[in-house]
Write a protein that holds these residues in place. Structure first.
Motif, PDB file in Angstrom:
ATOM      1  N   MET A   1     -48.571 -31.174 -41.841  1.00  0.00           N
ATOM      2  CA  MET A   1     -49.719 -32.071 -41.740  1.00  0.00           C
ATOM      3  C   MET A   1     -49.449 -33.340 -42.537  1.00  0.00           C
ATOM      4  O   MET A   1     -48.853 -33.310 -43.591  1.00  0.00           O
ATOM      5  N   ILE A  14     -55.684 -32.995 -38.549  1.00  0.00           N
ATOM      6  CA  ILE A  14     -55.804 -31.635 -38.025  1.00  0.00           C
ATOM      7  C   ILE A  14     -55.676 -31.702 -36.518  1.00  0.00           C
ATOM      8  O   ILE A  14     -56.447 -32.391 -35.856  1.00  0.00           O
ATOM      9  N   LEU A 177     -59.016 -27.369 -41.738  1.00  0.00           N
ATOM     10  CA  LEU A 177     -57.658 -26.974 -42.136  1.00  0.00           C
ATOM     11  C   LEU A 177     -57.446 -25.476 -41.946  1.00  0.00           C
ATOM     12  O   LEU A 177     -56.382 -25.033 -41.488  1.00  0.00           O
ATOM     13  N   VAL A 178     -58.453 -24.689 -42.314  1.00  0.00           N
ATOM     14  CA  VAL A 178     -58.364 -23.242 -42.111  1.00  0.00           C
ATOM     15  C   VAL A 178     -58.239 -22.927 -40.632  1.00  0.00           C
ATOM     16  O   VAL A 178     -57.441 -22.067 -40.213  1.00  0.00           O
ATOM     17  N   ALA A 180     -57.034 -24.857 -38.240  1.00  0.00           N
ATOM     18  CA  ALA A 180     -55.717 -25.253 -37.749  1.00  0.00           C
ATOM     19  C   ALA A 180     -54.642 -24.266 -38.194  1.00  0.00           C
ATOM     20  O   ALA A 180     -53.730 -23.923 -37.430  1.00  0.00           O
ATOM     21  N   TRP A 181     -54.761 -23.798 -39.441  1.00  0.00           N
ATOM     22  CA  TRP A 181     -53.772 -22.848 -39.968  1.00  0.00           C
ATOM     23  C   TRP A 181     -53.848 -21.502 -39.256  1.00  0.00           C
ATOM     24  O   TRP A 181     -52.824 -20.863 -38.977  1.00  0.00           O
ATOM     25  N   ALA A 182     -55.076 -21.058 -38.933  1.00  0.00           N
ATOM     26  CA  ALA A 182     -55.253 -19.745 -38.320  1.00  0.00           C
ATOM     27  C   ALA A 182     -55.288 -19.803 -36.801  1.00  0.00           C
ATOM     28  O   ALA A 182     -55.398 -18.761 -36.153  1.00  0.00           O
ATOM     29  N   THR A 186     -62.100 -25.205 -34.303  1.00  0.00           N
ATOM     30  CA  THR A 186     -62.674 -25.909 -35.454  1.00  0.00           C
ATOM     31  C   THR A 186     -64.170 -25.674 -35.549  1.00  0.00           C
ATOM     32  O   THR A 186     -64.717 -25.372 -36.619  1.00  0.00           O
TER      33      THR A 186
END
Length: 707
Positions: A1, A14, A177-178, A180-182, A186
């Protein structure tokens, strides 16, 4: 990122995993803002109760801001923090600064000096968006709780919103962010985060409202659930499409419930807590009813709210909200009343509309137009801040001027012949010969200065722990404890002067609104359990300390209940008798039906008096007691406060009370001279030879002046 710098400080990029949800303009939302602003103004002006309008504003703020921020992430993959905050500053600061500047001017022109410092501090807190915490801290100080309502008190809700504007972009970015990471959506991740905020804040709101309702009213944590609920609604509203036979009655039910909120709730229920669900859910019904609504539905509440007059008024709701309260407070001040008449209220409302329109014209027609070509967050931020800075500077300069005047009065008051206070009664005719000097302490700072004297040594209403402070000689062979409520506390300066003169040890144990007595007590109509626990702790402290005497109240005065001796007082004296501790019980002091500093500021201080019979018995009620233990001695200092049945607000060029019933720190100190002889007699202490007592020194000084 990576982090983008375009458009100012931005959040991390994101990658969107779902396309943005289409946003539909809702004119009924603007109409709902108008209704909320009108309800706030009407209920404030004529009824002085909760309207529910602020709750609607909080819900709408959460609804609109959350939707905008989530769409920004879905569209751009980031939130441009700098641009977002700068845009808000440009939109909110100028109008707020105009009103705050006008409040400073109106305060100087129309308000008594005693309110100046409070207004300056409140304006600074409002300008910097911590006004809610400023009010919350004042609300828990019992000694300051009777202060008059300030002209910027309503800015507390804007402070809550301002703190929300700082928090929300960070929260939604973290949720993004969570997601996108998982690899999650959104919108779904943000929904979970907001649901957690809602649950935590609502639970906290219920708890703090039940334990500290006044604090809870201003607490951001107790209000955050309303903003979170609006945010949750923004994330799911696109999926709502109720059938017309449900939507229509739901919308009208919501609007009617909102209008009736002030009548139903008023001041009868602790707020916010459960009671705030009424206006919040009412507004939610209106918003949900407008989702998916056909534009030609003539029978819907959205059709009414979307009409041009209401949407136009909604565009001016912010400035109307800003102006209605200070104009109301000025009207009440000028007319010396607590509530306006119908005609007076209409005048306040009319002037508020005119001021709101003028401010909107000044900002939108002047500032916005002049800065239209100046693009970028930096220029937007500057356009907003440039309005606030003069307000803060003006307040600081005014504060400096007040402080300079306070120091001048303090210097003048060092002359005991010019400012004798209670000692003026020692020499016949001295009162008539006093020089014409400014009253001391300065009414602008007397509240703050008096409370500061013992703030760190006093337990607040919510406290159960005893706070002890020691003064005088720690190795003295005589210890006296000052114990009880604020009416015991305000004898502190007198006792301190006496104990220091005679090398005694003074220990203070005081708690707001809590009498040093056995048995249950009440506070604001509810059981005061914290007081009972504090009393138990105080008795344990006294057992360990084993003082020679306790100085406390002998009676309670009151303008409604009259003067009496509670049974809990006598029982406590008996307990101390069994412990071998003497009791010095002083008669309670008179209570005025008005705030003395304001009275002094408005005219001749000789008019600031009250009949003794309004709050005190004709003779001390403890004289009729037959069950007084042998350890108890009574003191009655009423003759130094009231003469010929009339209690004075200014004695010996000193302000007696800083409000309606608590001594100013200076007058309390002056009482040491006249309290000393009966106190020495009551405790049976020999007077040291070689040096005069406070009483003897004051008397010699006055006689020397008049010889």
């Amino acid at each position: 990122m990576s982090a983008s710098v375009r458009g100012g400080v931005s959040g991390p990029v994101i990658s969107p995993v779902t396309p943005p949800v289409r946003h539909r303009h809702r004119p009924d939302i603007e109409g709902l803002r108008a209704v909320a602003a009108l309800l706030i103004a009407v209920y404030h002006i004529w009824f002085g109760t909760v309207s529910g309008g602020v709750d609607v504003f909080l819900l709408l703020t959460g609804f609109l801001i959350t939707g905008s921020l989530v769409r920004a992430i879905e569209r751009d993959g980031r939130i441009a923090f700098g641009a977002f905050w700068a845009k808000l500053v440009k939109r909110l600061f100028p109008a707020g600064a105009v009103v705050l500047g006008a409040v400073l001017a109106m305060t100087y022109l129309f308000f008594p000096r005693s309110q100046w410092m409070s207004v300056i501090e409140s304006v600074r807190a409002a300008a910097l968006y911590y006004g809610n915490w400023h009010l919350a801290l004042d609300s828990v100080d019992y000694m300051a709780e009777n202060s008059a309502a300030g002209p910027v008190q309503h800015f507390w809700s804007l402070a809550v919103q301002g703190q929300f504007y700082l928090l929300w972009p960070l929260l939604i970015t973290a949720a993004g962010l969570v997601a996108a990471w998982a690899g999650l959506r959104t919108r779904s991740t943000v929904l979970v985060a907001l649901g957690a905020v809602f649950a935590a804040s609502f639970g906290y709101s219920l708890w703090i409202t039940s334990t500290e309702p006044v604090w809870a009213y201003f607490d951001t944590g107790a209000r955050l659930w309303e903003l979170a609920l609006g945010g949750v609604l923004a994330l799911v509203i696109h999926r709502v499409n109720l059938p017309s036979f449900v939507r229509r009655p739901a919308g009208w039910l919501g609007l009617i419930a909102l209008i009736l909120c002030g009548f139903v709730i008023g001041d009868s229920l602790p707020y916010p807590g459960y009671a705030s669900l009424w206006p919040t859910l009412a507004a939610l019904l209106v918003i949900v009813a407008g989702a998916g609504e056909e534009e030609n539905d003539r029978f819907s509440v959205g059709r009414l709210l979307g009409t041009r007059p209401l949407t136009w008024m909604g565009g001016h709701a912010y400035t109307l909200f800003l102006w209605h309260w200070p104009i109301l407070i000025v009207h009440l001040e000028l007319n010396e009343t607590d509530r306006p008449t119908l005609a007076g209220g209409l005048l306040v409302l009319g002037l508020s509309f005119v001021a709101a329109l003028a401010t909107s014209w000044l900002i939108d027609g002047g500032v916005t137009r002049a800065t239209r070509r100046l693009r970028g967050p930096g220029w937007s931020l500057a356009a907003g801040v440039i309005f606030i800075v003069p307000v803060l500077v003006a307040g600081a300069l005014w504060n400096h001027s007040i402080e300079r005047d306070r120091l001048l009065r303090l210097e003048l008051s060092s002359n005991p012949l010019a400012y004798p206070g209670a000692a003026v009664h020692l020499t016949p005719g001295m009162a008539e010969g006093l020089p014409d000097l400014p009253i001391h302490p300065d009414t602008t700072t007397v509240v703050k200065d008096t409370i500061a004297q013992t703030r760190d040594c006093n337990a607040l209403v919510a406290d159960t722990e005893v706070i002890t402070c020691e003064f005088g000689d720690p190795d003295s062979d005589y210890t006296i404890v000052l114990a009880g409520s604020s009416h015991a506390r305000h004898w502190f300066q007198a006792l301190r002067a006496i104990t220091e003169r005679h090398d005694w040890r003074l220990v203070t144990m005081t708690k707001n609104a809590c009498q040093f007595a056995s048995g249950e007590q009440t506070y604001r109509g509810a059981p005061y359990t914290q007081c009972s626990e504090w009393n138990e702790e105080a008795m344990r402290e006294l057992t360990a300390l084993s003082p020679d005497a306790v100085f406390t109240l002998a009676s309670l005065t009151g303008r409604s209940a009259g003067e009496h001796v509670p049974e809990g007082f006598v029982e406590r004296w008996r307990e101390l008798d069994r412990m071998g501790i003497d009791v010095i019980a002083v008669r309670d002091t008179p209570r005025f039906g008005f705030r003395l500093p304001e009275c002094v500021d408005r005219g001749d201080s000789s008019d600031c008096t009250a009949p003794q019979s309004e709050s005190m018995a004709e003779t001390p009620p403890f004289k009729d007691l037959t069950n007084v233990p042998h350890n108890t001695r009574f003191l009655d200092m009423t003759d130094y406060l009231c003469q010929d049945g009339v209690c004075q607000g200014v004695i010996g060029n000193q302000l007696v009370f800083y409000d309606s019933n608590h001594f100013s720190y200076a007058f309390s100190r002056s009482l040491a001279v006249v309290l000393e002889p009966p106190l020495l007699d009551a405790v049976g202490r020999a007077v040291p030879t070689g040096e005069p007592t406070l009483f003897e020194a004051a008397l010699a000084l006055q006689e020397g002046e008049h010889s």
